[in-house]
Design an enzyme around this catalytic site. Sequence first.
Site, PDB file in Angstrom:
ATOM      1  N   MET A 140      44.197  37.256  77.982  1.00 17.67           N
ATOM      2  CA  MET A 140      44.620  35.883  78.233  1.00 17.67           C
ATOM      3  C   MET A 140      45.778  35.401  77.358  1.00 17.67           C
ATOM      4  SD  MET A 140      42.747  35.507  80.725  1.00 17.67           S
ATOM      5  CE  MET A 140      42.881  33.800  81.240  1.00 17.67           C
ATOM      6  N   ARG A 141      46.563  36.343  76.863  1.00 21.61           N
ATOM      7  CA  ARG A 141      47.680  35.987  75.993  1.00 21.61           C
ATOM      8  C   ARG A 141      48.975  36.547  76.558  1.00 21.61           C
ATOM      9  NH1 ARG A 141      46.529  33.884  71.165  1.00 21.61           N
ATOM     10  NH2 ARG A 141      44.290  33.903  71.285  1.00 21.61           N
ATOM     11  N   LEU A 142      50.026  35.762  76.422  1.00 21.78           N
ATOM     12  CA  LEU A 142      51.328  36.243  76.875  1.00 21.78           C
ATOM     13  C   LEU A 142      51.900  37.161  75.789  1.00 21.78           C
ATOM     14  CD1 LEU A 142      52.727  35.471  79.472  1.00 21.78           C
ATOM     15  CD2 LEU A 142      53.998  33.729  78.216  1.00 21.78           C
ATOM     16  N   LYS A 168      52.655  34.767  65.954  1.00 19.62           N
ATOM     17  CA  LYS A 168      52.422  35.729  67.025  1.00 19.62           C
ATOM     18  C   LYS A 168      53.032  37.095  66.708  1.00 19.62           C
ATOM     19  CE  LYS A 168      51.880  35.096  71.878  1.00 19.62           C
ATOM     20  NZ  LYS A 168      52.272  34.586  73.152  1.00 19.62           N
ATOM     21  N   HIS A 200      46.656  40.505  88.566  1.00 17.26           N
ATOM     22  CA  HIS A 200      46.567  39.049  88.701  1.00 17.26           C
ATOM     23  C   HIS A 200      45.826  38.733  90.003  1.00 17.26           C
ATOM     24  CE1 HIS A 200      47.598  34.908  88.042  1.00 17.26           C
ATOM     25  NE2 HIS A 200      47.941  34.835  89.320  1.00 17.26           N
ATOM     26  N   ASN A 221      49.523  44.968  84.637  1.00 15.11           N
ATOM     27  CA  ASN A 221      48.628  43.800  84.654  1.00 15.11           C
ATOM     28  C   ASN A 221      48.083  43.615  86.056  1.00 15.11           C
ATOM     29  OD1 ASN A 221      47.354  41.390  83.682  1.00 15.11           O
ATOM     30  ND2 ASN A 221      48.979  40.179  84.666  1.00 15.11           N
ATOM     31  N   GLY A 279      35.423  41.687  81.250  1.00 14.15           N
ATOM     32  CA  GLY A 279      35.749  43.108  81.325  1.00 14.15           C
ATOM     33  C   GLY A 279      35.224  43.822  82.554  1.00 14.15           C
ATOM     34  N   SER A 280      35.077  43.091  83.671  1.00 12.98           N
ATOM     35  CA  SER A 280      34.618  43.794  84.883  1.00 12.98           C
ATOM     36  C   SER A 280      35.702  44.756  85.386  1.00 12.98           C
ATOM     37  CB  SER A 280      34.200  42.809  85.974  1.00 12.98           C
ATOM     38  OG  SER A 280      35.304  42.107  86.479  1.00 12.98           O
TER      39      SER A 280
HETATM   40  C1  GRF Z   1      40.647  39.034  86.607  1.00 11.36           C
HETATM   41  O1  GRF Z   1      40.501  38.175  87.702  1.00 11.36           O
HETATM   42  C2  GRF Z   1      42.094  39.410  86.405  1.00 11.36           C
HETATM   43  O2  GRF Z   1      42.816  39.456  87.577  1.00 11.36           O
HETATM   44  C3  GRF Z   1      42.596  38.270  85.553  1.00 11.36           C
HETATM   45  O3  GRF Z   1      41.530  37.988  84.685  1.00 11.36           O
HETATM   46  C4  GRF Z   1      40.298  38.338  85.304  1.00 11.36           C
HETATM   47  C5  GRF Z   1      39.546  39.216  84.355  1.00 11.36           C
HETATM   48  O4  GRF Z   1      38.246  39.516  84.779  1.00 11.36           O
HETATM   49  N1  GRF Z   1      43.830  38.644  84.917  1.00 11.36           N
HETATM   50  P1  GRF Z   1      37.420  40.645  84.043  1.00 11.36           P
HETATM   51  O5  GRF Z   1      37.397  40.302  82.550  1.00 11.36           O
HETATM   52  O6  GRF Z   1      38.064  41.960  84.294  1.00 11.36           O
HETATM   53  O7  GRF Z   1      36.024  40.561  84.623  1.00 11.36           O
END
Ligand code: GRF
Length: 200
Positions: free
Chosen positions: A90-92, A65, A109, A107, A12-13
């Site tokens: 981490m889920r589609l 789902k 990435h 989102n 969650g950074s």
């Molecule tokens: C990040 O690198 C984001 O781009 C990817 O997952 C990571 C999540 O990091 N989708 P955090 O949990 O926000 O620290």
Amino acid sequence: MKKFAVFASGNGSNLQAIIEAVKAGDIKAELALVFSDNYKAYALKRAEEIGIPTLSLRPKDYTNKQSFERDLVIYLKERDIDFVVLAGYMRLLTPYFIKQYPQKILNIHPSLLPSFKGRNGIKDAFTYGCKVAGVTVHFVNEKMDNGPIIMQDSLKIYEKDTLESLTEKIHQLEHKVYPKAIALYVEDRLNVRGRKVKIK
Ligand code: GRF
């Protein structure tokens, strides 16, 4: 004021950067919910510490789902969530969920899409031998890491970089870029035509 939810599965950074931007008034919307599919996500702790409502649902408690997402949508609608920000979720999402929030899911990435989709964007760019890496904020559509691109930023990979140093730099870049992109969205400054997103 629009209300939004952040979905996070882990650290969650990015959520933290979003929280700071909301506090600073740079994102003029209410962060009304942090949702996780993982009870142990540190992201939930970050939210709880400052009194943001949290919700976690375990997909394995559902038969499929669809029923998991149906429950989730009920919670979101109950809380009048206008849009959703994925930050390490981490889920589609299924087409069912996406239809509930058309062009209202963002989102981030950690690569310059369309290169290096998937879970290991940073590592894949590093091991490929790229000289440049970056981050992409995009709208979510039904394909993974595919929707219209809102914002990208890049950085150089130096010979002295390790996967760890690059990962750290990419995260720093994410924390700058994501709040900016969310702010533009909140201010209705994104004009989407097909794959092209113009900033008004
Ligand atoms: C990040 O690198 C984001 O781009 C990817 O997952 C990571 C999540 O990091 N989708 P955090 O949990 O926000 O620290």
